[in-house]
Design a protein around this motif. Structure first.
Motif, PDB file in Angstrom:
ATOM      1  N   ILE A   1       0.853  -1.198   0.000  1.00 27.87           N
ATOM      2  CA  ILE A   1       0.000   0.000   0.000  1.00 27.87           C
ATOM      3  C   ILE A   1       0.884   1.241   0.000  1.00 27.87           C
ATOM      4  O   ILE A   1       1.651   1.476   0.937  1.00 27.87           O
ATOM      5  N   ASP A   2       0.796   2.049  -1.062  1.00 25.35           N
ATOM      6  CA  ASP A   2       1.575   3.291  -1.131  1.00 25.35           C
ATOM      7  C   ASP A   2       0.649   4.487  -0.872  1.00 25.35           C
ATOM      8  O   ASP A   2      -0.522   4.331  -0.509  1.00 25.35           O
ATOM      9  N   GLU A   3       1.169   5.697  -1.062  1.00 26.88           N
ATOM     10  CA  GLU A   3       0.393   6.903  -0.765  1.00 26.88           C
ATOM     11  C   GLU A   3      -0.835   7.020  -1.662  1.00 26.88           C
ATOM     12  O   GLU A   3      -1.890   7.486  -1.227  1.00 26.88           O
ATOM     13  N   ILE A   4      -0.698   6.636  -2.922  1.00 27.15           N
ATOM     14  CA  ILE A   4      -1.833   6.728  -3.840  1.00 27.15           C
ATOM     15  C   ILE A   4      -2.970   5.819  -3.364  1.00 27.15           C
ATOM     16  O   ILE A   4      -4.143   6.200  -3.403  1.00 27.15           O
ATOM     17  N   ASP A   5      -2.600   4.617  -2.916  1.00 23.88           N
ATOM     18  CA  ASP A   5      -3.623   3.678  -2.442  1.00 23.88           C
ATOM     19  C   ASP A   5      -4.317   4.197  -1.191  1.00 23.88           C
ATOM     20  O   ASP A   5      -5.511   3.936  -0.972  1.00 23.88           O
ATOM     21  N   HIS A   6      -3.574   4.939  -0.357  1.00 17.84           N
ATOM     22  CA  HIS A   6      -4.165   5.486   0.868  1.00 17.84           C
ATOM     23  C   HIS A   6      -5.244   6.519   0.554  1.00 17.84           C
ATOM     24  O   HIS A   6      -6.182   6.693   1.328  1.00 17.84           O
ATOM     25  N   ASN A   7      -5.093   7.204  -0.555  1.00 14.74           N
ATOM     26  CA  ASN A   7      -5.942   8.354  -0.866  1.00 14.74           C
ATOM     27  C   ASN A   7      -7.078   8.031  -1.829  1.00 14.74           C
ATOM     28  O   ASN A   7      -7.734   8.940  -2.331  1.00 14.74           O
ATOM     29  N   GLN A   8      -7.321   6.767  -2.132  1.00 13.13           N
ATOM     30  CA  GLN A   8      -8.407   6.412  -3.053  1.00 13.13           C
ATOM     31  C   GLN A   8      -8.939   5.023  -2.707  1.00 13.13           C
ATOM     32  O   GLN A   8      -8.323   4.270  -1.954  1.00 13.13           O
ATOM     33  N   ASN A   9     -10.109   4.723  -3.266  1.00 13.17           N
ATOM     34  CA  ASN A   9     -10.638   3.367  -3.119  1.00 13.17           C
ATOM     35  C   ASN A   9      -9.726   2.397  -3.854  1.00 13.17           C
ATOM     36  O   ASN A   9      -9.035   2.763  -4.804  1.00 13.17           O
ATOM     37  N   ARG A  10      -9.749   1.139  -3.407  1.00  5.43           N
ATOM     38  CA  ARG A  10      -8.818   0.169  -3.981  1.00  5.43           C
ATOM     39  C   ARG A  10      -9.004   0.010  -5.478  1.00  5.43           C
ATOM     40  O   ARG A  10     -10.089  -0.299  -5.965  1.00  5.43           O
ATOM     41  N   ASN A  11      -7.914   0.254  -6.210  1.00  4.92           N
ATOM     42  CA  ASN A  11      -7.880   0.027  -7.656  1.00  4.92           C
ATOM     43  C   ASN A  11      -7.242  -1.352  -7.883  1.00  4.92           C
ATOM     44  O   ASN A  11      -6.062  -1.547  -7.579  1.00  4.92           O
ATOM     45  N   PRO A  12      -7.985  -2.333  -8.404  1.00  2.00           N
ATOM     46  CA  PRO A  12      -7.425  -3.693  -8.542  1.00  2.00           C
ATOM     47  C   PRO A  12      -6.236  -3.778  -9.484  1.00  2.00           C
ATOM     48  O   PRO A  12      -5.520  -4.778  -9.471  1.00  2.00           O
ATOM     49  N   TRP A  13      -6.008  -2.723 -10.275  1.00  2.00           N
ATOM     50  CA  TRP A  13      -4.839  -2.705 -11.167  1.00  2.00           C
ATOM     51  C   TRP A  13      -3.636  -2.049 -10.495  1.00  2.00           C
ATOM     52  O   TRP A  13      -2.555  -1.983 -11.084  1.00  2.00           O
ATOM     53  N   ARG A  14      -3.832  -1.610  -9.234  1.00  3.16           N
ATOM     54  CA  ARG A  14      -2.722  -1.045  -8.464  1.00  3.16           C
ATOM     55  C   ARG A  14      -2.480  -1.802  -7.166  1.00  3.16           C
ATOM     56  O   ARG A  14      -1.357  -1.841  -6.661  1.00  3.16           O
ATOM     57  N   LEU A  15      -3.532  -2.404  -6.598  1.00  6.82           N
ATOM     58  CA  LEU A  15      -3.423  -3.043  -5.291  1.00  6.82           C
ATOM     59  C   LEU A  15      -4.191  -4.368  -5.304  1.00  6.82           C
ATOM     60  O   LEU A  15      -5.392  -4.395  -5.603  1.00  6.82           O
ATOM     61  N   CYS A  16      -3.483  -5.443  -5.011  1.00  8.72           N
ATOM     62  CA  CYS A  16      -4.073  -6.787  -5.033  1.00  8.72           C
ATOM     63  C   CYS A  16      -3.992  -7.427  -3.652  1.00  8.72           C
ATOM     64  O   CYS A  16      -3.150  -7.051  -2.826  1.00  8.72           O
ATOM     65  N   THR A  17      -4.830  -8.385  -3.419  1.00  9.57           N
ATOM     66  CA  THR A  17      -4.804  -9.106  -2.150  1.00  9.57           C
ATOM     67  C   THR A  17      -3.699 -10.164  -2.172  1.00  9.57           C
ATOM     68  O   THR A  17      -3.220 -10.570  -3.236  1.00  9.57           O
ATOM     69  N   VAL A  18      -3.308 -10.609  -0.989  1.00 12.17           N
ATOM     70  CA  VAL A  18      -2.323 -11.689  -0.891  1.00 12.17           C
ATOM     71  C   VAL A  18      -2.844 -12.945  -1.580  1.00 12.17           C
ATOM     72  O   VAL A  18      -2.112 -13.635  -2.293  1.00 12.17           O
ATOM     73  N   ASN A  19      -4.134 -13.232  -1.390  1.00 11.43           N
ATOM     74  CA  ASN A  19      -4.718 -14.423  -2.006  1.00 11.43           C
ATOM     75  C   ASN A  19      -4.615 -14.377  -3.529  1.00 11.43           C
ATOM     76  O   ASN A  19      -4.282 -15.374  -4.188  1.00 11.43           O
ATOM     77  N   GLN A  20      -4.874 -13.204  -4.093  1.00 17.55           N
ATOM     78  CA  GLN A  20      -4.804 -13.037  -5.546  1.00 17.55           C
ATOM     79  C   GLN A  20      -3.382 -13.231  -6.061  1.00 17.55           C
ATOM     80  O   GLN A  20      -3.158 -13.883  -7.085  1.00 17.55           O
TER      81      GLN A  20
END
Length: 557
Positions: free
Chosen positions: A280-299
């Motif tokens: 999780i970087d600063e961009i992820d902190h400031n927006q809803n989860r974008n699946p093309w930027r932030l993925c789950t461990v399971n994924q």
């Protein structure tokens, strides 16, 4: 969350009561396939007038295409249609190709017979594309992961699934070959078309008992998201905060499969560059989860599962290239040897393939009922030995078998020379066809270990949402092996011809099929060494309870 009605439905349906219908369907389809493939080289050479090498190439190409199409079929099943609908639709396409076969040898004009016949073969290949990757996974889906009894039954399922396939193919080899060669090809082709009709009817009867998995959208999109997200964050340190094991969507899907606990993939240390997709970087902190930027461990772990299987897949290509000899050169080799029993009965060359089936029919119950319980006491493993160990044993047997093939063929050539039959290819060499028994038996032994091990590995080690694709990947290695076999034939012909003595000519008494077998044996030995190296570094799938930090352990080792 998944409603309780759908969960109860999943628990009450399925099991052996449902799987038996699907097993019978597969038996009828395999009866049809092997009833055609086992004696196809005889039809192509005797009825259509093709040379032995050309017929072998055409058979390898057809089998190869039949095993590549399942990649598309598996994708459609996992992402759009679901396995049940894909099996049903593909079965009707397969039936269309089967109906075209008898028409090609009866109704069609002789000048168009070859074109229509091959058109029928490739219509069947399209049907195989949907049937092959889905029917086994659909049957395996009838056994749940949460229920301990069903999970244990699934281990035996893969053994008896292959046992059923071998039983039906052996019956086809023994019965249909005599009909094709002693009665007529059109009646033989009509019988196998009728078996497909029976299979579709049985499949429809079992509908109320099936446990059906709902397609979850394109699994390839989830794979692509992991690669894109990890590339976008390749400069970030892995010490940053990571996203959780799963999101709500993954939790819903997992819970719908298991009413009591939610199991997800545990984090592993292989392919750690992909873990950047969970940072999780600063961009992820400031927006809803974008699946093309932030993925789950399971994924991320799902993608790792796929990547781990690629080297295994590559190492199995030569084994599958070896299997193609069964329907091509083994058959032509046997046709030139003494196959008579008594004064009047001659065994058709293709009938020797039933020896493979008989070997498997004997060994699989022994493996499941004797070998596994005995070895389990020593290893404490639920399957006795791991899937990779099972596959490795089969690869060794296949390598040893090709050496035996080379020695037997050298013996046959020596007998032909001693009796002055070098230039008499239509005269039977006075050497008993019983000399071929070891190579057919060894093929069966190799299949019991490697083929069943491959089926189990590529089902269990794939993400649940990609299991049809996993089956397609397993099947595709058979197709690629067929293409590789065709390529080896072409290379051997070209090189040997350039040195003045072509190894694979129509007259096998002047050919050097023994040299060709030694080439296959050498390539198998190299492939075996590569497999052992990869297997030693393979990491099996591990599950973790969403609400518990304890890892459940290896699901298939």
């Amino acid at each position: 969350m998944a409603d309780s009605t759908s969960i109860i439905n999943k628990q009450t349906n399925g099991g052996w009561n449902a799987a038996i219908f699907i097993i019978v369907v597969e038996m009828t389809e395999r009866f049809a396939f092997y009833g055609l493939a086992s004696n196809l080289i005889t039809f192509l050479t005797n009825e259509l007038g093709q040379s032995t090498a050309t017929a072998a190439k055409n058979i390898n190409t057809w089998i190869g295409v039949s095993c590549i199409f399942p990649i598309l079929g598996g994708f459609l099943a996992d992402s759009i249609l679901g396995r049940f609908k894909t099996v049903l639709l593909s079965s009707f396409i397969y039936l269309l190709g089967m109906v075209m076969l008898p028409l090609s040898v009866t109704v069609v004009a002789p000048g168009m017979r070859e074109q229509v016949f091959f058109m029928a073969l490739y219509v069947m290949a399209v049907g195989e594309g949907g049937h092959k990757p889905c029917v086994m996974t659909f049957a395996a889906d009838q056994f749940g992961e949460a229920n301990a009894e069903e999970k244990a039954a699934k281990t035996s399922f893969f053994n008896y699934w292959y046992l059923a396939i071998v039983l039906s193919s052996s019956i086809a080899v023994l019965a249909l070959i005599f009909v094709q060669e002693r009665v007529s090809w059109s009646i033989g082709f009509s019988i196998i078309a009728g078996s497909v009709v029976i299979g579709i009817t049985i499949f429809l009867i079992g509908i109320p008992k099936y446990r059906k998995q709902v397609p979850v959208g394109s699994p390839l999109t989830r794979v692509a998201q992991v690669f894109v997200a990890s590339l976008k964050k390749w400069r970030l340190s892995s010490t940053h905060h990571h996203y959780g094991l799963c999101d709500e969507e993954e939790e819903d899907k997992s819970e719908s499969r298991n009413a009591s606990k939610i199991y997800l993939l545990a984090r592993t240390n292989q392919f750690r560059f992909l873990d950047k997709a969970t940072v999780i970087d600063e961009i992820d902190h400031n927006q809803n989860r974008n699946p093309w930027r932030l993925c789950t461990v399971n994924q991320v772990e799902e993608v790792k599962l796929v990547l781990r299987l690629i080297p295994i897949w590559i190492s199995l290509i030569m084994f599958c290239a070896t299997l193609t000899q069964l329907n091509t050169f083994f058959l032509k080799q046997g046709s030139m040897m003494n196959r008579t029993i008594g004064d009047h009965f001659t065994i058709p060359p293709a009938a020797f393939q039933s020896i493979v089936g008989v070997t498997i029919l004997i060994l699989i119950p022994l493996y499941d009922r004797v070998f596994v319980p005995t070895v389990r006491k020593l290893t404490n493993h639920h399957s006795g030995i791991t899937s990779l160990q099972r596959i490795g044993i089969g690869l060794f047997v296949a390598t040893f078998n090709m050496m035996i093939c080379g020695l037997v063929e050298a013996k046959r050539l020596q007998v032909a020379r001693d009796h002055g039959l070098i230039d008499s290819p239509k005269v039977v060499v006075p050497m008993s066809s019983l000399w071929l028994l070891p190579q057919y038996i060894l093929v069966g032994i190799g299949d019991v270990f490697t083929i069943v091990g491959m089926q189990e590995l590529f089902y269990d080690q794939m993400p649940e949402t990609m299991r049809s694709i996993g089956a397609a990947i397993f099947i595709s290695v058979v197709g690629v092996g067929s293409f590789v076999s065709t390529g080896i034939i072409s290379v051997v012909q070209t090189i040997s011809k350039s040195h003045g003595e072509e190894w694979l000519v129509n007259n096998l008494n002047r050919a050097h099929l023994d040299y060709y077998y030694w080439v296959i044996a050498s390539l198998n030995a190299v492939s075996l060494c590569f497999y052992v190296f990869i297997a030693k570094h393979f990491v099996y799938k591990k599950l973790q309870d969403k609400d518990d930090d304890d890892v459940q352990g290896e699901r298939d080792v």
